[in-house]
Design a protein around this motif. Structure first.
Motif, PDB file in Angstrom:
ATOM      1  N   PHE A 167       7.220 -10.723   0.066  1.00 65.90           N
ATOM      2  CA  PHE A 167       6.933  -9.329   0.454  1.00 65.90           C
ATOM      3  C   PHE A 167       5.713  -8.814  -0.293  1.00 65.90           C
ATOM      4  O   PHE A 167       4.787  -8.265   0.282  1.00 65.90           O
ATOM      5  CB  PHE A 167       8.116  -8.412   0.112  1.00 65.90           C
ATOM      6  CG  PHE A 167       9.299  -8.541   1.048  1.00 65.90           C
ATOM      7  CD1 PHE A 167       9.202  -9.265   2.216  1.00 65.90           C
ATOM      8  CD2 PHE A 167      10.500  -7.913   0.741  1.00 65.90           C
ATOM      9  CE1 PHE A 167      10.283  -9.374   3.065  1.00 65.90           C
ATOM     10  CE2 PHE A 167      11.586  -8.014   1.583  1.00 65.90           C
ATOM     11  CZ  PHE A 167      11.493  -8.750   2.746  1.00 65.90           C
ATOM     12  N   ARG A 168       5.760  -9.005  -1.620  1.00 67.79           N
ATOM     13  CA  ARG A 168       4.679  -8.438  -2.428  1.00 67.79           C
ATOM     14  C   ARG A 168       3.342  -9.082  -2.068  1.00 67.79           C
ATOM     15  O   ARG A 168       2.331  -8.403  -1.928  1.00 67.79           O
ATOM     16  CB  ARG A 168       4.961  -8.620  -3.920  1.00 67.79           C
ATOM     17  CG  ARG A 168       3.864  -8.009  -4.773  1.00 67.79           C
ATOM     18  CD  ARG A 168       4.164  -8.111  -6.242  1.00 67.79           C
ATOM     19  NE  ARG A 168       5.096  -7.072  -6.685  1.00 67.79           N
ATOM     20  CZ  ARG A 168       5.579  -7.017  -7.926  1.00 67.79           C
ATOM     21  NH1 ARG A 168       5.231  -7.934  -8.809  1.00 67.79           N
ATOM     22  NH2 ARG A 168       6.397  -6.047  -8.263  1.00 67.79           N
ATOM     23  N   MET A 171       2.070  -7.655   1.147  1.00 67.86           N
ATOM     24  CA  MET A 171       1.574  -6.295   0.959  1.00 67.86           C
ATOM     25  C   MET A 171       0.198  -6.310   0.300  1.00 67.86           C
ATOM     26  O   MET A 171      -0.704  -5.579   0.690  1.00 67.86           O
ATOM     27  CB  MET A 171       2.557  -5.493   0.090  1.00 67.86           C
ATOM     28  CG  MET A 171       3.808  -5.074   0.848  1.00 67.86           C
ATOM     29  SD  MET A 171       5.080  -4.396  -0.249  1.00 67.86           S
ATOM     30  CE  MET A 171       4.246  -2.920  -0.854  1.00 67.86           C
ATOM     31  N   GLU A 172       0.053  -7.194  -0.687  1.00 63.67           N
ATOM     32  CA  GLU A 172      -1.235  -7.261  -1.384  1.00 63.67           C
ATOM     33  C   GLU A 172      -2.322  -7.825  -0.479  1.00 63.67           C
ATOM     34  O   GLU A 172      -3.453  -7.348  -0.462  1.00 63.67           O
ATOM     35  CB  GLU A 172      -1.097  -8.101  -2.668  1.00 63.67           C
ATOM     36  CG  GLU A 172      -0.466  -7.294  -3.794  1.00 63.67           C
ATOM     37  CD  GLU A 172      -0.078  -8.162  -4.986  1.00 63.67           C
ATOM     38  OE1 GLU A 172      -0.400  -9.367  -4.977  1.00 63.67           O
ATOM     39  OE2 GLU A 172       0.556  -7.606  -5.905  1.00 63.67           O
ATOM     40  N   ASN A 174      -2.640  -7.567   2.673  1.00 61.32           N
ATOM     41  CA  ASN A 174      -3.059  -6.646   3.723  1.00 61.32           C
ATOM     42  C   ASN A 174      -3.265  -5.216   3.237  1.00 61.32           C
ATOM     43  O   ASN A 174      -3.641  -4.346   4.021  1.00 61.32           O
ATOM     44  CB  ASN A 174      -2.024  -6.636   4.849  1.00 61.32           C
ATOM     45  CG  ASN A 174      -1.971  -7.959   5.580  1.00 61.32           C
ATOM     46  OD1 ASN A 174      -2.951  -8.393   6.155  1.00 61.32           O
ATOM     47  ND2 ASN A 174      -0.829  -8.627   5.517  1.00 61.32           N
ATOM     48  N   TRP A 176      -0.883  -3.252   2.288  1.00 61.59           N
ATOM     49  CA  TRP A 176       0.147  -2.483   2.967  1.00 61.59           C
ATOM     50  C   TRP A 176       1.034  -1.716   1.987  1.00 61.59           C
ATOM     51  O   TRP A 176       1.257  -2.164   0.853  1.00 61.59           O
ATOM     52  CB  TRP A 176       1.064  -3.402   3.758  1.00 61.59           C
ATOM     53  CG  TRP A 176       0.488  -3.872   5.061  1.00 61.59           C
ATOM     54  CD1 TRP A 176      -0.592  -3.368   5.725  1.00 61.59           C
ATOM     55  CD2 TRP A 176       0.974  -4.967   5.856  1.00 61.59           C
ATOM     56  NE1 TRP A 176      -0.809  -4.062   6.876  1.00 61.59           N
ATOM     57  CE2 TRP A 176       0.128  -5.041   6.990  1.00 61.59           C
ATOM     58  CE3 TRP A 176       2.028  -5.859   5.730  1.00 61.59           C
ATOM     59  CZ2 TRP A 176       0.318  -5.993   7.985  1.00 61.59           C
ATOM     60  CZ3 TRP A 176       2.214  -6.801   6.724  1.00 61.59           C
ATOM     61  CH2 TRP A 176       1.365  -6.866   7.838  1.00 61.59           C
ATOM     62  N   SER A 177       1.582  -0.613   2.459  1.00 59.31           N
ATOM     63  CA  SER A 177       2.652   0.082   1.752  1.00 59.31           C
ATOM     64  C   SER A 177       3.979  -0.574   2.132  1.00 59.31           C
ATOM     65  O   SER A 177       4.023  -1.402   3.045  1.00 59.31           O
ATOM     66  CB  SER A 177       2.675   1.555   2.172  1.00 59.31           C
ATOM     67  OG  SER A 177       3.016   1.639   3.537  1.00 59.31           O
ATOM     68  N   THR A 178       5.059  -0.165   1.439  1.00 58.33           N
ATOM     69  CA  THR A 178       6.369  -0.712   1.802  1.00 58.33           C
ATOM     70  C   THR A 178       6.713  -0.349   3.241  1.00 58.33           C
ATOM     71  O   THR A 178       7.294  -1.141   3.971  1.00 58.33           O
ATOM     72  CB  THR A 178       7.481  -0.187   0.881  1.00 58.33           C
ATOM     73  OG1 THR A 178       7.423   1.233   0.870  1.00 58.33           O
ATOM     74  CG2 THR A 178       7.299  -0.715  -0.528  1.00 58.33           C
ATOM     75  N   GLN A 180       4.596   0.096   5.758  1.00 57.67           N
ATOM     76  CA  GLN A 180       3.853  -0.753   6.698  1.00 57.67           C
ATOM     77  C   GLN A 180       4.440  -2.161   6.754  1.00 57.67           C
ATOM     78  O   GLN A 180       4.529  -2.767   7.815  1.00 57.67           O
ATOM     79  CB  GLN A 180       2.369  -0.811   6.294  1.00 57.67           C
ATOM     80  CG  GLN A 180       1.641   0.486   6.597  1.00 57.67           C
ATOM     81  CD  GLN A 180       0.285   0.545   5.919  1.00 57.67           C
ATOM     82  OE1 GLN A 180       0.166   0.310   4.717  1.00 57.67           O
ATOM     83  NE2 GLN A 180      -0.740   0.853   6.696  1.00 57.67           N
ATOM     84  N   LEU A 181       4.821  -2.656   5.591  1.00 60.44           N
ATOM     85  CA  LEU A 181       5.419  -3.993   5.568  1.00 60.44           C
ATOM     86  C   LEU A 181       6.735  -3.999   6.355  1.00 60.44           C
ATOM     87  O   LEU A 181       6.983  -4.880   7.178  1.00 60.44           O
ATOM     88  CB  LEU A 181       5.686  -4.460   4.137  1.00 60.44           C
ATOM     89  CG  LEU A 181       6.355  -5.836   4.037  1.00 60.44           C
ATOM     90  CD1 LEU A 181       5.377  -6.943   4.407  1.00 60.44           C
ATOM     91  CD2 LEU A 181       6.934  -6.087   2.662  1.00 60.44           C
ATOM     92  N   GLN A 189      12.980  -0.091   5.576  1.00 57.44           N
ATOM     93  CA  GLN A 189      12.122   0.068   4.411  1.00 57.44           C
ATOM     94  C   GLN A 189      12.938  -0.096   3.126  1.00 57.44           C
ATOM     95  O   GLN A 189      12.462  -0.662   2.147  1.00 57.44           O
ATOM     96  CB  GLN A 189      11.448   1.440   4.440  1.00 57.44           C
ATOM     97  CG  GLN A 189      10.417   1.612   3.344  1.00 57.44           C
ATOM     98  CD  GLN A 189       9.770   2.979   3.389  1.00 57.44           C
ATOM     99  OE1 GLN A 189      10.190   3.833   4.173  1.00 57.44           O
ATOM    100  NE2 GLN A 189       8.748   3.182   2.591  1.00 57.44           N
TER     101      GLN A 189
END
Lengths: 363, 280
Positions: A167-168, A171-172, A174, A176-178, A180-181, A189
């Protein structure tokens, strides 16, 4: 072929008169079409079954020896045991999900974009082919990372902390926020938030989560404690006493509020806002005295029984003593008191938590 | 808008491959993007357009074989440019013969539809796709019918040559029975027509009475056609101004009109205007 009452027309008329009947019949006019001669009648209608179904030419079955691993694949370590399990599953249930490859002219092979574990396991299992989704070109770096990560994020055999790490990374990669992920992976979420919380735990606790001793949600609650030793202590109690997630959440609130009380009012208010909306069984009055007690407590009693105590306003020491008295009275009714006390005095089998309460009963 | 047309008849030697080649050339000549597909393991059309030698040396996975075998050959290796502008070839291969099983309507539906599913995305890049088929209703022809928007039936104006007509009606009916979709017959085309023969004229008249899809235009018997094929060229690239080329033009016009009537193409004039504008 215009109309001239000519020799040619006469010849045509003659042909028609002589051969017309057999010509007409051979052309099959006015005949209802049927099953073509020599062919079996249709066995059924496939229209409904096949509507909207299209064979995918981008998917193919490819020999495992025609596939090579991605030279840029970030992951280098593969758990032997897990590969064995996956190999057994591939053998037993077959391949459930396509691997993704592209053709490399330079390497003269198909190169994996995702599915390295399945590919390794397939070789282990002695499978000769894999079903593949073929990309028409090598994906660029960020695309490839995303494909690999998205696959990792939704894999079911992934351990919770591995998934959290995926996940992390996604997110990094792209930015992204949580939110968006969660949208991209089509999951709640909250699930992403809980997962990410695992990454801040000390390593031994993360291991406990991965080994299934600690549920991810419970571990997330534990992670809200500041000090690793407190986190470990609470995790121990989960293992020993069978604390539920709500109990853990309540414990965490209690101890945070206590810590806040010690450091002063301002932080207390801050803590109050932070835990706002985190619900739980004890989300009642919140304020001055503000030492919050658990409302439910479950004891796993040696010998196999389970004891649950509930009190809506919170369980204090007196609640436990009262419960203990009740239990002892109940035991007395089943068994003569004199004999029971004599036994209790020397009995190692006496439940520990109840034993602690005994002096009060005696007093 | 694209249209895929299967060239079918149960009879061999009625001019399916020859018509596919010349008609393909005529359509390409007027600025349409045309794909001809050699769906016959004899690979006559492929030999006609590429020459015997090249046709024999083709790697089967770059031919229609790949579609049946499920080999994911990229489109640019499957679709070959020819020496003739706008005319592309999806070559045939003798290797595909093993896929041509009888009673194809009984095999796994996904296998029946393999050619359709592989060919239609490729055909998107063309205005007209003509599929040259085998003279039987085994898997190759069946797959072509499933892949097509319409059928074109070349027929000879003689008994043996015309007998296949009734069979093709059965094939079309079988498509509808099995797959629940109607396959229109875009046209019945008389080939090797010799107006001096009473038998040919008689046949033409009979067909005109009993066969609503009969093309008015015919492909005449002419030495120019076999010559053009010997030269490896569609008739328009062999003798562009000859009577044979003109006859094929008339066939092309009629085919485009029929396809437009069937809603498979924009009207011919418009597309001609468009291509001349683009050229200008």
């Amino acid at each position: 072929m215009s109309a001239e009452p000519s020799k040619a027309d006469k010849a045509k008329e003659k042909t028609l008169a002589k051969y017309g009947a057999s010509m007409k019949s051979s052309l099959g006019f006015n005949r209802t079409p049927g099953t073509p001669a020599g062919m079996a009648p249709p066995s059924g209608v496939v229209g409904a079954r096949m509507t909207g179904v299209i064979n995918d030419r981008e998917a193919a079955v490819i020999g495992v020896d025609r596939i090579v691993s991605d030279p840029d694949q970030p992951r280098r370590e593969f758990d032997d045991e897990a590969l064995d399990r996956l190999a057994a599953s591939l053998k037993g249930r077959g391949q459930l999900q396509n691997v993704v490859v592209y053709w490399s002219e330079d390497l003269g092979s198909y190169v994996l974009v995702s599915g390295e574990r399945r590919w390794r396991a397939a070789r282990r299992a002695g499978l000769t082919t894999l079903r593949c989704k073929i990309l028409d070109r090598k994906p660029d770096d960020s695309d490839r990372l995303s494909i690999q990560l998205v696959e990792n994020c939704v894999r079911e055999d992934l351990r919770p902390v591995e998934q959290a790490a995926a996940f992390r990374a996604l997110m990094e990669a792209n930015g992204w926020s949580t939110r968006q992920l969660a949208d991209a992976l089509n999951m709640a979420q909250a699930k992403v938030v809980y997962a990410l919380g695992l990454l801040d735990l000390p390593e031994d606790l993360r291991d406990r989560v991965d080994q299934g001793e600690l549920a991810p949600r419970t571990a997330y609650e534990i992670g809200r404690l500041d000090r690793p030793e407190d986190q470990r202590a609470l995790a121990d109690r989960v293992a020993l006493e069978g604390l539920t997630r709500d109990e853990v959440a309540a414990e965490v609130r209690t101890s945070r509020d206590a810590a806040d009380d010690a450091t002063g009012r301002q932080t207390s208010r801050k803590a109050g806002t932070r835990s706002k909306g985190r619900g739980g069984a004890a989300s009642g009055s919140r304020g001055k005295a503000s030492v919050r007690l658990p409302t439910t407590k479950v004891f796993r009693v040696p010998g196999g029984s389970k004891l649950t105590i509930e009190k809506a306003r919170g369980l204090d020491a007196e609640s436990y003593r009262a419960a203990a008295r009740l239990l002892l009275e109940h035991a007395d009714r089943l068994d003569p008191p004199s004999k029971a006390t004599a036994l209790a005095a020397g009995s190692a089998a006496q439940p520990q938590s109840l034993a602690e309460s005994q002096p009060d009963v005696a007093a | 808008m694209m249209a895929i047309v299967a060239m079918v008849n149960q009879k061999g030697g009625v001019g399916k491959s020859s018509t596919t080649m010349h008609l393909g050339g005529a359509l390409a000549r007027r600025g349409l993007r045309v794909l001809v597909v050699d769906n016959d393991a004899q690979a006559s059309l492929t030999k006609g357009l590429l020459g015997d030698e090249s046709a024999r040396s083709l790697d089967p996975v770059t031919t229609v074989y790949a579609l049946y075998a499920g080999v994911p050959t990229p489109e640019d290796l499957l679709v070959r440019a020819t020496d003739f502008d706008g005319l592309a070839l999806l070559a045939g291969s003798p290797a595909s013969i093993s896929f041509n099983v009888p009673d194809p309507h009984l095999i796994d539906p996904r296998e029946q539809a393999v050619l359709r599913d592989a060919l239609r995305p490729i055909a998107e890049g063309f205005d007209v796709t003509l599929i040259d088929c085998c003279p039987n209703l085994q898997r190759a022809t069946w797959s072509a019918l499933l892949a097509s928007d319409a059928a074109l039936i070349p027929t000879m104006p003689e008994l043996f040559g015309a007998q296949g007509l009734a069979e093709v009606r059965d094939w079309v009916a079988l498509v509808e029975q099995t797959w629940g979709r109607s396959l229109p017959v875009a046209g019945v085309l008389i080939t090797m027509f010799n107006g001096r023969r009473a038998m040919h004229r008689t046949f033409a008249e009979l067909l005109a009475d009993g066969c609503p899809e009969l093309f008015e235009a015919t492909v005449p018997e002419s030495a120019d056609f076999p010559e053009a094929i010997a030269a490896g060229k569609p008739i328009h690239y062999h003798k562009a101004r000859g009577a044979a080329a003109k006859a094929i033009d008339a066939v092309a016009n009629e085919l485009l009109t029929r396809l437009a009537d069937l809603g498979l193409r924009a009207d011919t004039d418009e597309s001609d205007d468009l291509s001349s504008k683009e050229a200008a």
